[in-house]
Write an enzyme that holds these catalytic residues in place. Structure first.
Site, PDB file in Angstrom:
ATOM      1  N   CYS A  24       0.834  -1.214   0.000  1.00  0.00           N
ATOM      2  CA  CYS A  24       0.000   0.000   0.000  1.00  0.00           C
ATOM      3  C   CYS A  24       0.864   1.259   0.000  1.00  0.00           C
ATOM      4  O   CYS A  24       1.549   1.548   0.978  1.00  0.00           O
ATOM      5  CB  CYS A  24      -0.906  -0.048   1.231  1.00  0.00           C
ATOM      6  SG  CYS A  24      -1.791   1.476   1.576  1.00  0.00           S
ATOM      7  N   CYS A  27       0.001   3.853   2.679  1.00  0.00           N
ATOM      8  CA  CYS A  27       0.469   3.358   3.980  1.00  0.00           C
ATOM      9  C   CYS A  27       1.940   3.721   4.182  1.00  0.00           C
ATOM     10  O   CYS A  27       2.346   4.106   5.277  1.00  0.00           O
ATOM     11  CB  CYS A  27       0.303   1.845   4.073  1.00  0.00           C
ATOM     12  SG  CYS A  27      -1.401   1.277   3.958  1.00  0.00           S
TER      13      CYS A  27
END
Length: 99
Positions: A24, A27
């Site tokens: 991600c 993230c």
């Protein structure tokens, strides 16, 4: 639910749980922001990272549908949930309001 995780979020003080995945990109953008808040903003809280791919049960338990998701716990009770990337100022304000 994982006993260790449960014990951590029930501990005294504020606990920031960062739900993420290795793949991600947002993230990865959020990680240094959390680190900066933790190291430079004189706020007392614990950080726990939960990889949603490796811990799907915990993610499902807290209805994590998108990542990154941050949940702030106090005494095991979710106090605030946010989805997406927050800047340092936003995160500091949120944490200060809960401490």
């Amino acid at each position: 639910m994982n006993r260790r995780f449960r014990n951590i979020i029930k501990s005294e003080g504020l606990v920031l749980v960062d739900f993420y995945a290795d793949w991600c990109v947002p993230c990865k953008q959020l990680e240094p922001i959390i680190k900066e808040v933790k190291e430079n903003c004189n706020l007392r809280f614990r950080v726990v990272k939960v990889n949603v791919d490796k811990n799907p049960f915990i993610a499902n338990q807290y209805n994590v549908k998108s990542i990154p998701t941050i949940i702030l716990f106090k005494a095991g009770i979710p106090q605030w949930t946010g989805v997406g990337v927050y800047n340092v100022t936003e995160l500091v304000n949120i944490i200060q309001n809960l401490t």
